[in-house]
Scaffold this motif. Structure first.
Motif, PDB file in Angstrom:
ATOM      1  N   GLU A 103       0.830  -1.210   0.000  1.00 33.97           N
ATOM      2  CA  GLU A 103       0.000   0.000   0.000  1.00 33.97           C
ATOM      3  C   GLU A 103       0.858   1.251   0.000  1.00 33.97           C
ATOM      4  O   GLU A 103       0.506   2.256  -0.634  1.00 33.97           O
ATOM      5  N   ARG A 104       2.000   1.193   0.714  1.00 31.67           N
ATOM      6  CA  ARG A 104       2.916   2.350   0.686  1.00 31.67           C
ATOM      7  C   ARG A 104       3.509   2.551  -0.702  1.00 31.67           C
ATOM      8  O   ARG A 104       3.864   3.676  -1.076  1.00 31.67           O
ATOM      9  N   LEU A 105       3.627   1.447  -1.466  1.00 30.29           N
ATOM     10  CA  LEU A 105       4.120   1.529  -2.843  1.00 30.29           C
ATOM     11  C   LEU A 105       2.998   1.818  -3.831  1.00 30.29           C
ATOM     12  O   LEU A 105       3.208   1.763  -5.044  1.00 30.29           O
ATOM     13  N   ASN A 106       1.789   2.092  -3.308  1.00 33.76           N
ATOM     14  CA  ASN A 106       0.611   2.389  -4.130  1.00 33.76           C
ATOM     15  C   ASN A 106       0.191   1.185  -4.985  1.00 33.76           C
ATOM     16  O   ASN A 106      -0.297   1.342  -6.100  1.00 33.76           O
ATOM     17  N   ILE A 107       0.391  -0.023  -4.455  1.00 33.65           N
ATOM     18  CA  ILE A 107      -0.064  -1.251  -5.111  1.00 33.65           C
ATOM     19  C   ILE A 107      -1.153  -1.845  -4.241  1.00 33.65           C
ATOM     20  O   ILE A 107      -0.873  -2.342  -3.140  1.00 33.65           O
ATOM     21  N   THR A 108      -2.386  -1.780  -4.708  1.00 34.14           N
ATOM     22  CA  THR A 108      -3.523  -2.192  -3.868  1.00 34.14           C
ATOM     23  C   THR A 108      -4.264  -3.404  -4.391  1.00 34.14           C
ATOM     24  O   THR A 108      -4.885  -4.129  -3.611  1.00 34.14           O
ATOM     25  N   HIS A 109      -4.235  -3.633  -5.717  1.00 33.99           N
ATOM     26  CA  HIS A 109      -5.021  -4.727  -6.292  1.00 33.99           C
ATOM     27  C   HIS A 109      -4.110  -5.651  -7.095  1.00 33.99           C
ATOM     28  O   HIS A 109      -3.322  -5.185  -7.920  1.00 33.99           O
ATOM     29  N   PRO A 110      -4.210  -6.954  -6.877  1.00 32.80           N
ATOM     30  CA  PRO A 110      -3.382  -7.900  -7.642  1.00 32.80           C
ATOM     31  C   PRO A 110      -3.870  -8.019  -9.079  1.00 32.80           C
ATOM     32  O   PRO A 110      -5.070  -7.849  -9.369  1.00 32.80           O
ATOM     33  N   THR A 111      -2.944  -8.317  -9.987  1.00 33.52           N
ATOM     34  CA  THR A 111      -3.311  -8.578 -11.374  1.00 33.52           C
ATOM     35  C   THR A 111      -3.787 -10.024 -11.502  1.00 33.52           C
ATOM     36  O   THR A 111      -3.702 -10.825 -10.570  1.00 33.52           O
ATOM     37  N   THR A 112      -4.277 -10.352 -12.686  1.00 34.41           N
ATOM     38  CA  THR A 112      -4.812 -11.696 -12.911  1.00 34.41           C
ATOM     39  C   THR A 112      -3.758 -12.770 -12.699  1.00 34.41           C
ATOM     40  O   THR A 112      -4.014 -13.803 -12.064  1.00 34.41           O
ATOM     41  N   VAL A 113      -2.552 -12.552 -13.220  1.00 34.84           N
ATOM     42  CA  VAL A 113      -1.505 -13.559 -13.086  1.00 34.84           C
ATOM     43  C   VAL A 113      -1.089 -13.713 -11.622  1.00 34.84           C
ATOM     44  O   VAL A 113      -0.753 -14.823 -11.168  1.00 34.84           O
ATOM     45  N   GLN A 114      -1.145 -12.643 -10.851  1.00 36.64           N
ATOM     46  CA  GLN A 114      -0.828 -12.743  -9.429  1.00 36.64           C
ATOM     47  C   GLN A 114      -1.899 -13.522  -8.675  1.00 36.64           C
ATOM     48  O   GLN A 114      -1.587 -14.327  -7.789  1.00 36.64           O
ATOM     49  N   LEU A 115      -3.152 -13.330  -9.033  1.00 35.50           N
ATOM     50  CA  LEU A 115      -4.238 -14.094  -8.409  1.00 35.50           C
ATOM     51  C   LEU A 115      -4.109 -15.588  -8.707  1.00 35.50           C
ATOM     52  O   LEU A 115      -4.454 -16.425  -7.876  1.00 35.50           O
ATOM     53  N   GLN A 116      -3.613 -15.916  -9.887  1.00 36.30           N
ATOM     54  CA  GLN A 116      -3.491 -17.316 -10.266  1.00 36.30           C
ATOM     55  C   GLN A 116      -2.234 -17.969  -9.692  1.00 36.30           C
ATOM     56  O   GLN A 116      -2.258 -19.158  -9.346  1.00 36.30           O
ATOM     57  N   THR A 117      -1.142 -17.207  -9.583  1.00 32.61           N
ATOM     58  CA  THR A 117       0.160 -17.791  -9.244  1.00 32.61           C
ATOM     59  C   THR A 117       0.426 -17.856  -7.752  1.00 32.61           C
ATOM     60  O   THR A 117       0.913 -18.876  -7.240  1.00 32.61           O
ATOM     61  N   ILE A 118       0.149 -16.789  -7.024  1.00 32.43           N
ATOM     62  CA  ILE A 118       0.535 -16.702  -5.612  1.00 32.43           C
ATOM     63  C   ILE A 118      -0.025 -17.853  -4.781  1.00 32.43           C
ATOM     64  O   ILE A 118       0.725 -18.480  -4.004  1.00 32.43           O
ATOM     65  N   PRO A 119      -1.321 -18.201  -4.890  1.00 33.98           N
ATOM     66  CA  PRO A 119      -1.806 -19.328  -4.071  1.00 33.98           C
ATOM     67  C   PRO A 119      -1.107 -20.647  -4.391  1.00 33.98           C
ATOM     68  O   PRO A 119      -0.846 -21.450  -3.485  1.00 33.98           O
ATOM     69  N   LYS A 120      -0.775 -20.879  -5.655  1.00 31.70           N
ATOM     70  CA  LYS A 120      -0.098 -22.132  -6.035  1.00 31.70           C
ATOM     71  C   LYS A 120       1.306 -22.187  -5.444  1.00 31.70           C
ATOM     72  O   LYS A 120       1.755 -23.236  -4.976  1.00 31.70           O
ATOM     73  N   VAL A 121       2.021 -21.057  -5.463  1.00 33.39           N
ATOM     74  CA  VAL A 121       3.374 -21.034  -4.898  1.00 33.39           C
ATOM     75  C   VAL A 121       3.314 -21.257  -3.395  1.00 33.39           C
ATOM     76  O   VAL A 121       4.127 -21.993  -2.823  1.00 33.39           O
ATOM     77  N   MET A 122       2.340 -20.658  -2.712  1.00 27.03           N
ATOM     78  CA  MET A 122       2.235 -20.786  -1.260  1.00 27.03           C
ATOM     79  C   MET A 122       1.864 -22.210  -0.845  1.00 27.03           C
ATOM     80  O   MET A 122       2.104 -22.597   0.305  1.00 27.03           O
ATOM     81  N   ARG A 123       1.299 -22.989  -1.768  1.00 20.29           N
ATOM     82  CA  ARG A 123       0.978 -24.385  -1.453  1.00 20.29           C
ATOM     83  C   ARG A 123       2.151 -25.325  -1.724  1.00 20.29           C
ATOM     84  O   ARG A 123       2.042 -26.525  -1.508  1.00 20.29           O
ATOM     85  N   GLY A 124       3.255 -24.805  -2.267  1.00 17.25           N
ATOM     86  CA  GLY A 124       4.443 -25.623  -2.452  1.00 17.25           C
ATOM     87  C   GLY A 124       4.609 -26.231  -3.825  1.00 17.25           C
ATOM     88  O   GLY A 124       5.481 -27.081  -4.015  1.00 17.25           O
ATOM     89  N   HIS A 125       3.826 -25.808  -4.816  1.00 18.40           N
ATOM     90  CA  HIS A 125       3.902 -26.400  -6.147  1.00 18.40           C
ATOM     91  C   HIS A 125       5.078 -25.817  -6.933  1.00 18.40           C
ATOM     92  O   HIS A 125       5.431 -24.638  -6.774  1.00 18.40           O
ATOM     93  N   ASN A 126       5.654 -26.650  -7.801  1.00 19.54           N
ATOM     94  CA  ASN A 126       6.551 -26.138  -8.840  1.00 19.54           C
ATOM     95  C   ASN A 126       5.692 -25.498  -9.922  1.00 19.54           C
ATOM     96  O   ASN A 126       4.670 -26.065 -10.332  1.00 19.54           O
ATOM     97  N   ILE A 127       6.130 -24.333 -10.412  1.00 18.24           N
ATOM     98  CA  ILE A 127       5.275 -23.522 -11.280  1.00 18.24           C
ATOM     99  C   ILE A 127       5.974 -23.240 -12.602  1.00 18.24           C
ATOM    100  O   ILE A 127       7.177 -22.950 -12.634  1.00 18.24           O
ATOM    101  N   LEU A 128       5.217 -23.311 -13.688  1.00 19.59           N
ATOM    102  CA  LEU A 128       5.632 -22.748 -14.974  1.00 19.59           C
ATOM    103  C   LEU A 128       4.583 -21.722 -15.353  1.00 19.59           C
ATOM    104  O   LEU A 128       3.452 -22.069 -15.689  1.00 19.59           O
TER     105      LEU A 128
END
Length: 553
Positions: free
Chosen positions: A155-180
């Motif tokens: 929020e201090r960097l003025n980033i408030t909303h995730p993009t589509t790719v961030q919505l798709q990728t972040i949960p998968k990484v946090m679950r421990g998956h290898n990602i392409l």
């Protein structure tokens, strides 16, 4: 007996047959013969020239299809009859008529066409798609279960909303998956892997699961400029949490690399492949406690120029084959492969270190498509006129109403020598600019690009060294002074505008001179008219071919 002349042939017909004559043009006559008795029809031979003419008439009549409807134009060119509306859809087997069809002819110089921006918002901005008259509500980073300290930093960097790719990728990484992950340029892929990495390292530190002070995340990028940029983003996220980020890049000796690690072991290391391989061979760092290995700009990293070094790095890393192996004290490293295009040969390399079937593939809907929110113009121009056209466009950009002259411009050339020559021409015309090309020392290149990002200069003449991953949110116009050699290069260059958080109204201007460039342009125009992906681009991971061993019988 009647005699009828058709083309160069004279046909003799009995009187018992009635002929029906149909005149289609001044010099060609087509007819049908109807028998007045049940006798067998005669054989009539039609000259090949008449047949060819008839086929041309049929084709010309079928091509007279109106592709212009009410509404905004998708394709707009010098010849208005070839314009195409945004609402027109080509049939499956309908061959589109191209504005660039005759561009290989010398009389086509001066012709042009534009692929207009039919969307005002980038498709990778979450919530930008409309469903009827209702827009989807924008999601926040709290929905991704990221730590509160990280959300406050964003929020201090003025980033408030995730993009589509961030919505798709972040949960998968946090679950421990290898990602392409393959998504269009400017869609926020850097944060899509840095946020879950920083969150995980901070969480492990709070729970005293970090272990000895070792490197826990390595990000491999193809250039020193990109390494400094990724490290800058990482530092802004890590500093409030007490985590350390450092970089090692090419262009310096082993002494500098050793000096970086003597300052202390970082939590996150951002490195170019050459420098990282040197550090590994001289045992300057230990990757036995590694939790994350990120390969950014993957299409470049899997290129033959980097592939051997990348394989060497992967051999020094213990990559997990399942999410369960990324937890606990005996954890293995997660592999995150990120890029704007699917790299060729990725399956052959990754199959040596992990199970391809366990990798989660995240692919953007607009992957390998032309960006619908960026205006793209193609101009057929003689080589000696490109300098004048460039100067004209730069001055017009500065003189437009409502413009302060602060919009940045990237001018791409295919060779370093062209960058230098064009720079001398710009100096004679009084155009302030900077130059960036691969033959410059690494420190000089880094300083030039940083000054461009800060706004010290607004025109940057460069080679493709500036087309991969660099933050160019200030850029409003990209000029392909030399047309790129591949569709992949075109996608990366065009991706320097229309980025998440960047200025609106981005444009791409491409000068087209040579016949081989015309062939690429025609494929781009066909893809734009049909709304399909650019041809020849990888869209899936290819399984490596099995090795067949020869046996002596």
């Amino acid at each position: 007996m009647w005699f009828l002349k058709v083309g160069y042939a004279t046909l003799a017909l009995p009187r018992v047959y009635r002929t029906k004559v149909n005149r289609l043009s001044n010099d060609r006559v087509y007819f049908s013969v109807c028998p007045t008795s049940p006798e067998e029809l005669p054989v009539i031979r039609v000259p090949r020239s008449v047949q060819n003419h008839f086929e041309k008439v049929k084709q010309s009549r079928s091509k007279n299809i109106n592709t212009t409807k009410a509404g905004k134009l998708l394709i707009q060119g010098r010849n208005a009859s070839l314009n195409q509306s945004a609402g027109y859809t080509h049939a499956k087997f309908e061959q589109p008529i191209l504005c660039s069809k005759g561009w290989k002819h010398k009389k086509s110089f001066g012709d042009y066409f534009t692929v207009n921006n039919i969307k005002s918002v980038a498709p990778f901005v979450a919530g930008s798609e409309e469903e009827g008259d209702i827009k989807k509500p924008l999601k926040t980073f709290h929905k991704l279960h990221i730590s509160g300290e990280l959300v406050e930093t964003l929020e201090r960097l003025n980033i408030t909303h995730p993009t589509t790719v961030q919505l798709q990728t972040i949960p998968k990484v946090m679950r421990g998956h290898n990602i392409l992950c393959a998504a269009e340029t400017g869609s926020g892929k850097t944060l899509s892997y840095l946020l879950p990495i920083v969150h995980r390292l901070h969480l492990d530190e709070e729970q005293d699961q970090v272990g000895p002070r070792k490197i826990h995340a390595v990000v491999v990028v193809p250039s020193r400029e990109l390494a400094e940029q990724v490290a800058s983003v990482s530092r802004s996220l890590c500093s409030p949490l007490g985590l350390v980020t450092r970089t090692v890049g090419g262009g310096r000796g082993v002494g500098h690399i050793r000096g970086v690690f003597k300052q202390g072991v970082p939590d996150i290391l951002v490195a170019t492949p050459g420098a990282l391989v040197k550090a590994l061979r001289r045992r300057c760092l230990d990757l036995s406690y590694l939790s994350f290995l990120v390969v950014d700009e993957a299409d470049t990293m899997f290129d033959p120029s980097f592939a051997d070094m990348l394989e060497d790095i992967l051999r020094h890393t213990d990559i997990a084959s399942a999410p369960g192996e990324t937890r606990g004290l005996a954890r293995k490293a997660q592999l995150l492969v990120v890029g704007a295009t699917f790299p060729g040969g990725v399956g052959d390399v990754l199959a040596q270190v992990t199970d391809l079937g366990s990798m989660v593939v995240i692919k953007s809907k607009m992957l390998h498509f032309l960006m619908p929110h960026v205006k793209q113009t193609f101009l057929k121009v003689r080589g000696q006129e490109k300098v004048l056209e460039l100067n004209h466009y730069l001055k017009r950009l500065q003189q437009e109403d409502g413009r302060s002259g602060g919009d940045a411009v990237l001018v791409f050339c295919n060779k370093s020598a062209t960058v230098n020559w064009l720079g001398y021409s710009m100096e004679e015309m009084g155009v302030p600019h900077a130059r960036l090309q691969g033959e410059m020392p690494a420190l000089v290149r880094a300083g030039i690009f940083q000054s461009f990002q800060k706004g010290t200069t607004n025109v940057l003449l460069c080679t493709d060294v500036a087309s991969r991953g660099l933050d160019t949110s200030r850029v409003r116009l990209v000029v392909n002074y030399d047309f790129p050699e591949t569709h992949t290069d075109y996608i990366h260059r065009a991706g320097r505008v229309g980025r998440a958080g960047g200025c609106e109204g981005g444009e791409v201007l491409s000068f087209v001179t040579h016949p081989w460039e015309v062939e690429l342009v025609q494929k781009i125009e066909t893809a734009a008219r049909r709304r399909t992906t650019l041809p020849g681009m990888e869209s899936e991971i290819r399984e490596p071919k099995p090795v067949i061993e020869e046996t002596n019988v």
